[in-house]
Write a protein that holds these residues in place. Structure first.
Motif, PDB file in Angstrom:
ATOM      1  N   THR A   1       0.828  -1.200   0.000  1.00 52.83           N
ATOM      2  CA  THR A   1       0.000   0.000   0.000  1.00 52.83           C
ATOM      3  C   THR A   1       0.863   1.251   0.000  1.00 52.83           C
ATOM      4  O   THR A   1       0.505   2.267  -0.609  1.00 52.83           O
ATOM      5  N   SER A   2       2.004   1.176   0.680  1.00 52.67           N
ATOM      6  CA  SER A   2       2.950   2.291   0.764  1.00 52.67           C
ATOM      7  C   SER A   2       4.327   1.800   0.348  1.00 52.67           C
ATOM      8  O   SER A   2       4.693   0.660   0.635  1.00 52.67           O
ATOM      9  N   PRO A   3       5.132   2.659  -0.298  1.00 52.87           N
ATOM     10  CA  PRO A   3       6.431   2.213  -0.799  1.00 52.87           C
ATOM     11  C   PRO A   3       7.461   1.996   0.292  1.00 52.87           C
ATOM     12  O   PRO A   3       8.354   1.151   0.165  1.00 52.87           O
ATOM     13  N   SER A   4       7.364   2.775   1.365  1.00 47.59           N
ATOM     14  CA  SER A   4       8.343   2.724   2.444  1.00 47.59           C
ATOM     15  C   SER A   4       7.817   3.589   3.576  1.00 47.59           C
ATOM     16  O   SER A   4       6.838   4.322   3.412  1.00 47.59           O
ATOM     17  N   ILE A   5       8.476   3.522   4.721  1.00 45.88           N
ATOM     18  CA  ILE A   5       8.100   4.420   5.808  1.00 45.88           C
ATOM     19  C   ILE A   5       8.437   5.865   5.419  1.00 45.88           C
ATOM     20  O   ILE A   5       7.654   6.793   5.630  1.00 45.88           O
ATOM     21  N   ALA A   6       9.609   6.054   4.814  1.00 42.94           N
ATOM     22  CA  ALA A   6      10.004   7.408   4.404  1.00 42.94           C
ATOM     23  C   ALA A   6       9.043   7.984   3.377  1.00 42.94           C
ATOM     24  O   ALA A   6       8.771   9.188   3.378  1.00 42.94           O
ATOM     25  N   GLY A   7       8.527   7.145   2.485  1.00 44.41           N
ATOM     26  CA  GLY A   7       7.628   7.615   1.446  1.00 44.41           C
ATOM     27  C   GLY A   7       6.164   7.342   1.727  1.00 44.41           C
ATOM     28  O   GLY A   7       5.330   7.420   0.824  1.00 44.41           O
ATOM     29  N   HIS A   8       5.858   7.016   2.969  1.00 40.39           N
ATOM     30  CA  HIS A   8       4.483   6.662   3.329  1.00 40.39           C
ATOM     31  C   HIS A   8       3.541   7.853   3.139  1.00 40.39           C
ATOM     32  O   HIS A   8       3.882   8.991   3.469  1.00 40.39           O
ATOM     33  N   GLN A   9       2.337   7.584   2.654  1.00 39.27           N
ATOM     34  CA  GLN A   9       1.340   8.631   2.410  1.00 39.27           C
ATOM     35  C   GLN A   9       0.978   9.395   3.680  1.00 39.27           C
ATOM     36  O   GLN A   9       0.508  10.541   3.607  1.00 39.27           O
ATOM     37  N   VAL A  10       1.182   8.776   4.836  1.00 39.78           N
ATOM     38  CA  VAL A  10       0.702   9.390   6.071  1.00 39.78           C
ATOM     39  C   VAL A  10       1.334  10.750   6.328  1.00 39.78           C
ATOM     40  O   VAL A  10       0.684  11.657   6.871  1.00 39.78           O
ATOM     41  N   THR A  11       2.579  10.935   5.931  1.00 44.08           N
ATOM     42  CA  THR A  11       3.235  12.222   6.179  1.00 44.08           C
ATOM     43  C   THR A  11       2.610  13.318   5.324  1.00 44.08           C
ATOM     44  O   THR A  11       2.327  14.425   5.808  1.00 44.08           O
ATOM     45  N   ALA A  12       2.359  13.024   4.052  1.00 45.33           N
ATOM     46  CA  ALA A  12       1.683  14.006   3.196  1.00 45.33           C
ATOM     47  C   ALA A  12       0.270  14.281   3.675  1.00 45.33           C
ATOM     48  O   ALA A  12      -0.188  15.432   3.678  1.00 45.33           O
ATOM     49  N   LEU A  13      -0.426  13.255   4.100  1.00 45.76           N
ATOM     50  CA  LEU A  13      -1.791  13.432   4.604  1.00 45.76           C
ATOM     51  C   LEU A  13      -1.795  14.275   5.868  1.00 45.76           C
ATOM     52  O   LEU A  13      -2.662  15.143   6.044  1.00 45.76           O
ATOM     53  N   ARG A  14      -0.833  14.053   6.727  1.00 44.20           N
ATOM     54  CA  ARG A  14      -0.697  14.887   7.930  1.00 44.20           C
ATOM     55  C   ARG A  14      -0.497  16.343   7.544  1.00 44.20           C
ATOM     56  O   ARG A  14      -1.156  17.247   8.086  1.00 44.20           O
ATOM     57  N   ASP A  15       0.394  16.579   6.592  1.00 45.01           N
ATOM     58  CA  ASP A  15       0.704  17.952   6.191  1.00 45.01           C
ATOM     59  C   ASP A  15      -0.483  18.639   5.513  1.00 45.01           C
ATOM     60  O   ASP A  15      -0.592  19.869   5.550  1.00 45.01           O
ATOM     61  N   LEU A  16      -1.372  17.846   4.911  1.00 46.99           N
ATOM     62  CA  LEU A  16      -2.551  18.397   4.254  1.00 46.99           C
ATOM     63  C   LEU A  16      -3.709  18.642   5.217  1.00 46.99           C
ATOM     64  O   LEU A  16      -4.737  19.192   4.821  1.00 46.99           O
ATOM     65  N   GLY A  17      -3.557  18.205   6.466  1.00 48.71           N
ATOM     66  CA  GLY A  17      -4.581  18.475   7.464  1.00 48.71           C
ATOM     67  C   GLY A  17      -5.591  17.370   7.675  1.00 48.71           C
ATOM     68  O   GLY A  17      -6.636  17.597   8.305  1.00 48.71           O
ATOM     69  N   PHE A  18      -5.309  16.157   7.194  1.00 51.34           N
ATOM     70  CA  PHE A  18      -6.190  15.024   7.468  1.00 51.34           C
ATOM     71  C   PHE A  18      -6.048  14.606   8.934  1.00 51.34           C
ATOM     72  O   PHE A  18      -5.009  14.840   9.567  1.00 51.34           O
TER      73      PHE A  18
END
Length: 365
Positions: free
Chosen positions: A282-299
């Motif tokens: 689902t995610s390429p790696s911990i470093a590239g995990h979607q969660v960081t971008a989602l956090r930054d977008l305010g999810f």
């Protein structure tokens, strides 16, 4: 993101002591390897390894293989041993003790009772055994000075046809410790809308539910979960595919599509399990995990460890991974803990008491 930078060993110690909230923990994916061996021996079930260390390593190799068939194979063993009240109660009790030892103060344990009926138990009998184990574990943890608030989430399998039966059973045990409902299993080809009758019954009776979505399938699966009324999204991270970045203009704001906008604007919580997401692709790696971008977008983000025997992690480990590989800090983990407490299927009075007396003091700088 936090400005706090400290050695990982110091951060790990602080995170281990901090009160945590787990919303996405599968009972049949979190057995102790030693318990799996003992339960298998009791019924004469053959396992691929004969020591706890080797068995745990085998499960994690299967999970890391990149093959869905290999990832799922260990579940045939955990399901095989979870067919008696004794085994179900023991595994449930131990799961509470293991999470409490990691500093978890609120846990929601999810399981599909239909998977434990092959030996003749009814769904209700499975539920009663698991609930007895959860309550016993909570009492034992409290006696040891690690109080933990425990609730059960009843799952139905997406690819089966027992969701209405499972929903009725969940409603019958809501005063005994069931706090919510979920559908799990094969996301591809089995939309949440296939289980509309079960979700309608739950809505009519005001039992909240989460839905596995946005893990194996993208925004369309998230939209289906929202359409049936999901309060939270299990994983949900592929909703990021409904976000468009600014192309060649680095200063352009990301554009959120309808699904992503709905999830963010209504602050629908995502139950994110970082290590598990890398295992399933689902995610390429911990470093590239979607969660960081989602956090930054305010999810709204919450963190859990999904299938702990598969991931070989605790929630503390998941947080440390994000700190080491994605630059997360203390303030980030404090926020996701507060958001998880807010998203938990508990009453507001209890939530506020936990916030004031347990969570906020434990996350003070």
């Amino acid at each position: 993101m936090s400005d706090l930078h400290e050695p990982t060993t110091d951060l790990r110690g602080r995170l281990a002591r901090a009160p945590k909230v787990v919303l996405h923990d599968h009972l049949d994916g979190g057995l102790r390897a030693s318990t799996l061996l003992e339960l298998a021996d009791e019924i004469g079930h053959e396992l691929p390894e004969s020591t706890p260390e080797a068995l745990a390593a085998w499960v994690q190799r299967q999970a890391d293989s990149g093959s869905l068939a290999a990832f799922l194979e260990p579940f045939s063993h955990t399901t095989a041993v979870l067919q008696t009240p004794h085994a179900l109660e023991r595994v449930a009790r131990e799961s509470v003790l293991d999470l409490a030892a990691d500093g978890v103060v609120v846990m929601e344990s999810r399981f599909a009772p239909e998977l434990s009926t092959a030996g003749g138990l009814s769904i209700e009998e499975v539920l009663d055994a698991v609930l007895a184990g959860l309550h016993a574990g909570a009492a034992e943890a409290a006696d040891a000075g690690r109080p933990i608030r425990v609730g059960a989430i009843v799952c139905a399998m997406r690819q089966a046809d027992r969701s209405l039966e499972a929903a009725r059973a969940a409603l019958s045990r809501r005063d005994a410790g069931v706090v919510g409902f979920d559908i799990a299993g094969l996301e591809i080809g089995f939309p949440a809308t296939d289980h509309a009758d079960a979700f309608a019954l739950l809505r009519e009776n005001l039992l909240p539910f989460t839905v596995h979505a946005g893990e194996a399938v993208g925004p369309e699966s998230v939209a289906q979960a929202l359409a049936v009324g999901a309060s939270r999204l299990g994983h949900g991270v592929r909703v990021l595919e409904d976000v468009t970045v600014g192309g060649d203009d680095a200063s352009a704001r990301p554009h959120l599509g309808r699904v992503a906008s709905y999830v963010r604007d209504r602050q629908v919580p995502l139950e994110v399990c970082p290590r598990s997401n890398t295992q399933t692709g689902t995610s390429p790696s911990i470093a590239g995990h979607q969660v960081t971008a989602l956090r930054d977008l305010g999810f709204t983000i919450t963190l859990s460890s999904d299938d702990r025997l598969w991931t070989g992690t605790t929630l503390t480990d998941e947080m440390v991974l994000l700190a080491e590989e994605a630059g997360w800090g203390w303030d980030d983990f404090r926020q996701v803990t507060l958001d998880a407490l807010d998203a938990a299927f508990i009453g507001q009075d209890e939530r506020m008491a936990l916030l004031e007396h347990v969570v906020l003091p434990g996350w003070a700088d």
